[in-house]
Design an enzyme around this catalytic site. Structure first.
Site, PDB file in Angstrom:
ATOM      1  N   GLY A   9      34.834  39.512  32.609  1.00  0.00           N
ATOM      2  CA  GLY A   9      33.461  38.521  33.861  1.00  0.00           C
ATOM      3  C   GLY A   9      33.955  37.466  33.373  1.00  0.00           C
ATOM      4  O   GLY A   9      33.282  36.341  32.976  1.00  0.00           O
ATOM      5  N   GLY A  12      33.066  33.855  34.513  1.00  0.00           N
ATOM      6  CA  GLY A  12      31.184  33.307  34.223  1.00  0.00           C
ATOM      7  C   GLY A  12      31.228  32.359  33.619  1.00  0.00           C
ATOM      8  O   GLY A  12      32.010  31.668  32.416  1.00  0.00           O
ATOM      9  N   GLN A  13      29.843  31.921  33.218  1.00  0.00           N
ATOM     10  CA  GLN A  13      29.622  30.703  32.259  1.00  0.00           C
ATOM     11  C   GLN A  13      30.163  30.840  30.274  1.00  0.00           C
ATOM     12  O   GLN A  13      30.924  30.507  30.483  1.00  0.00           O
ATOM     13  CB  GLN A  13      28.311  30.632  32.273  1.00  0.00           C
ATOM     14  CG  GLN A  13      27.611  28.430  31.935  1.00  0.00           C
ATOM     15  CD  GLN A  13      26.213  29.587  31.112  1.00  0.00           C
ATOM     16  OE1 GLN A  13      25.138  30.156  31.060  1.00  0.00           O
ATOM     17  NE2 GLN A  13      25.592  28.333  30.485  1.00  0.00           N
ATOM     18  N   ASP A  35      37.992  38.994  37.029  1.00  0.00           N
ATOM     19  CA  ASP A  35      36.949  38.734  37.113  1.00  0.00           C
ATOM     20  C   ASP A  35      36.575  39.324  39.273  1.00  0.00           C
ATOM     21  O   ASP A  35      38.154  40.004  39.059  1.00  0.00           O
ATOM     22  CB  ASP A  35      36.566  37.297  37.260  1.00  0.00           C
ATOM     23  CG  ASP A  35      34.996  36.859  38.164  1.00  0.00           C
ATOM     24  OD1 ASP A  35      34.423  36.906  36.500  1.00  0.00           O
ATOM     25  OD2 ASP A  35      34.586  36.553  38.842  1.00  0.00           O
ATOM     26  N   ILE A  36      35.665  39.467  39.056  1.00  0.00           N
ATOM     27  CA  ILE A  36      35.309  40.211  40.031  1.00  0.00           C
ATOM     28  C   ILE A  36      36.391  40.072  41.757  1.00  0.00           C
ATOM     29  O   ILE A  36      36.418  40.497  41.893  1.00  0.00           O
ATOM     30  CB  ILE A  36      33.694  40.936  40.529  1.00  0.00           C
ATOM     31  CG1 ILE A  36      33.826  42.078  41.336  1.00  0.00           C
ATOM     32  CG2 ILE A  36      32.643  40.167  40.392  1.00  0.00           C
ATOM     33  CD1 ILE A  36      32.501  42.648  42.018  1.00  0.00           C
ATOM     34  N   ASP A  53      36.675  45.090  39.612  1.00  0.00           N
ATOM     35  CA  ASP A  53      35.034  45.324  39.557  1.00  0.00           C
ATOM     36  C   ASP A  53      35.271  46.154  38.197  1.00  0.00           C
ATOM     37  O   ASP A  53      35.627  47.106  38.123  1.00  0.00           O
ATOM     38  CB  ASP A  53      34.993  45.843  40.830  1.00  0.00           C
ATOM     39  CG  ASP A  53      33.945  46.215  41.123  1.00  0.00           C
ATOM     40  OD1 ASP A  53      33.043  46.608  39.729  1.00  0.00           O
ATOM     41  OD2 ASP A  53      33.457  46.719  41.753  1.00  0.00           O
ATOM     42  N   TYR A 143      16.673  42.802  33.182  1.00  0.00           N
ATOM     43  CA  TYR A 143      17.562  42.331  32.317  1.00  0.00           C
ATOM     44  C   TYR A 143      17.585  42.813  31.032  1.00  0.00           C
ATOM     45  O   TYR A 143      18.130  43.313  30.326  1.00  0.00           O
ATOM     46  CB  TYR A 143      17.432  41.268  32.644  1.00  0.00           C
ATOM     47  CG  TYR A 143      18.717  40.565  31.975  1.00  0.00           C
ATOM     48  CD1 TYR A 143      20.309  40.763  32.211  1.00  0.00           C
ATOM     49  CD2 TYR A 143      18.104  39.659  30.762  1.00  0.00           C
ATOM     50  CE1 TYR A 143      20.794  39.867  31.144  1.00  0.00           C
ATOM     51  CE2 TYR A 143      19.138  38.997  30.312  1.00  0.00           C
ATOM     52  CZ  TYR A 143      20.437  38.687  30.409  1.00  0.00           C
ATOM     53  OH  TYR A 143      21.357  38.502  29.368  1.00  0.00           O
ATOM     54  N   LYS A 147      19.874  45.068  29.367  1.00  0.00           N
ATOM     55  CA  LYS A 147      19.776  44.919  27.081  1.00  0.00           C
ATOM     56  C   LYS A 147      19.222  46.108  26.727  1.00  0.00           C
ATOM     57  O   LYS A 147      19.982  45.466  25.512  1.00  0.00           O
ATOM     58  CB  LYS A 147      19.875  43.206  27.514  1.00  0.00           C
ATOM     59  CG  LYS A 147      20.407  42.280  28.132  1.00  0.00           C
ATOM     60  CD  LYS A 147      21.948  42.611  28.131  1.00  0.00           C
ATOM     61  CE  LYS A 147      22.986  42.040  29.336  1.00  0.00           C
ATOM     62  NZ  LYS A 147      24.495  42.016  28.449  1.00  0.00           N
TER      63      LYS A 147
HETATM   64  N1  SER Z   1      20.217  32.854  29.905  1.00  0.00           N
HETATM   65  C1  SER Z   1      19.706  34.464  30.423  1.00  0.00           C
HETATM   66  C2  SER Z   1      18.806  34.529  31.599  1.00  0.00           C
HETATM   67  O1  SER Z   1      18.006  33.448  31.811  1.00  0.00           O
HETATM   68  C3  SER Z   1      19.257  35.583  28.841  1.00  0.00           C
HETATM   69  O2  SER Z   1      20.101  35.895  28.373  1.00  0.00           O
HETATM   70  O3  SER Z   1      18.748  35.374  32.035  1.00  0.00           O
END
Ligand code: SER
Length: 311
Positions: A9, A12-13, A35-36, A53, A143, A147
């Site tokens: 990944g 990503g950010q 990255d994918i 992937d 999410y 986690k």
């Molecule tokens: N920044 C993430 C989100 O807003 C939280 O880990 O989903």
């Protein structure tokens, strides 16, 4: 021992900035970005780069073998807002990819794993202020559920199989190099782009929604900090609370107005408000500070100044 690192990944950010920092620290050739999608990550980060992937265990194994990878930073996830729209897909992606990496560690194919958790593991029953490391969790988003489950699996693999997996509960992360995607805390990045481009911002959270936040250089420092800490200092093998800043959209807007007095903000809360409402306002990260010496460097003022100078 010579470490070879794979970042999943990496486009990503967090990944883009983590790869840059790791490549400065270790030699570039030893940090493989993946990255994918090939672009824009490959052009941005350069070689070595591999398309992976992370759902594809065979491909993961192939790249781990090809580069003799010893450490994996697993940064693949569907974030909170997107996962609410496709719950099963979010769950499958977030969990399956974690299992691939944990299993490879259990089988001795890699020897250290970083996996990010989030403030999303907390929920409406959690104390909102100065949220303790160990407390009621009960997340209400897909999410957050993924986690929290992932944290428990990390601790399980550590306990049962001796897997060296390390994790941080990131707050909302603010950065200018790569946009976040699909998160609830993304407003705190969007706001800078809109402030510079249009002088105004329509915020999808209510003005008094206080959330824990952090400027990316601090997040990178924490990530490398926990990965480099001696194993015995990493006492928590679920995931560490991590904190730096805490503010609401109104406070952030005021801080921006100190540089751009004409900046205007209005508030049109959407479905993401319901997510944010159940997350903490501030976090107690004393365990990370005590166990492996975590300390943030950036204040709200510093962060705002740097963001406005760079977006
Ligand atoms: N920044 C993430 C989100 O807003 C939280 O880990 O989903």
């Amino acid at each position: 021992m010579q470490e070879n690192i794979l970042v999943l990944g990496a486009g990503g950010q967090i990944g883009t900035e983590l790869v840059e920092t790791l490549r400065k620290k270790y030699s570039s050739a030893r940090v493989v970005a993946s990255d994918i999608k090939e672009e824009p990550a490959k052009t941005l980060l350069g070689e070595p780069f591999e398309v992976i992937d992370a759902m594809d265990r065979d491909r993961l194994e192939e790249i781990v073998a090809k580069y003799k990878i010893t450490q994996v930073y697993h940064l693949v996830a569907m974030l909170s807002a997107t996962a609410e729209k496709m719950p099963r897909k979010g769950w499958d992606l977030n969990m399956e990819t974690l299992f691939h990496v944990l299993e490879m560690a259990r089988e001795g194919k890699i020897n250290k794993v970083f996996w990010p958790s989030s403030i999303a593991v907390f929920g409406p029953d959690t104390p909102r202020q100065n949220t303790p490391q160990h407390t009621v969790m009960n997340p209400t988003t897909v999410y957050g559920i993924s986690k929290l489950s992932g944290e428990l699996w990390c601790a399980y693999y550590h306990e049962k199989y001796g897997v060296d997996v390390r994790s941080l509960r990131y707050p909302g992360l603010i950065s200018y190099k790569t946009l976040p995607g699909g998160g609830t805390t993304d407003y705190a990045v969007d706001i800078f782009h809109q402030a510079k481009a249009r002088g105004q911002y329509e915020c999808f959270l209510a003005e008094d929604t206080t959330l824990p936040m952090m400027y990316m250089p601090d997040a990178i420092k924490a990530t490398i900090g926990i990965m480099e800490a001696p194993s015995e200092q990493v006492k928590i093998r679920t995931s560490y609370n991590l904190a730096a800043l805490s503010f609401d959209p109104r406070t952030l807007a005021k801080a921006i107005q100190e540089h751009l007095p004409e900046f205007r903000i209005n508030y049109v809360p959407d479905y993401r408000q319901a997510i944010a409402r159940n997350w903490p306002g501030s976090i107690d990260d004393s365990a990370a500070r005590t166990d492996w010496g975590w300390k943030p460097a950036f204040s709200l003022k510093d962060m705002v100044r740097e963001m406005l100078a760079n977006v």
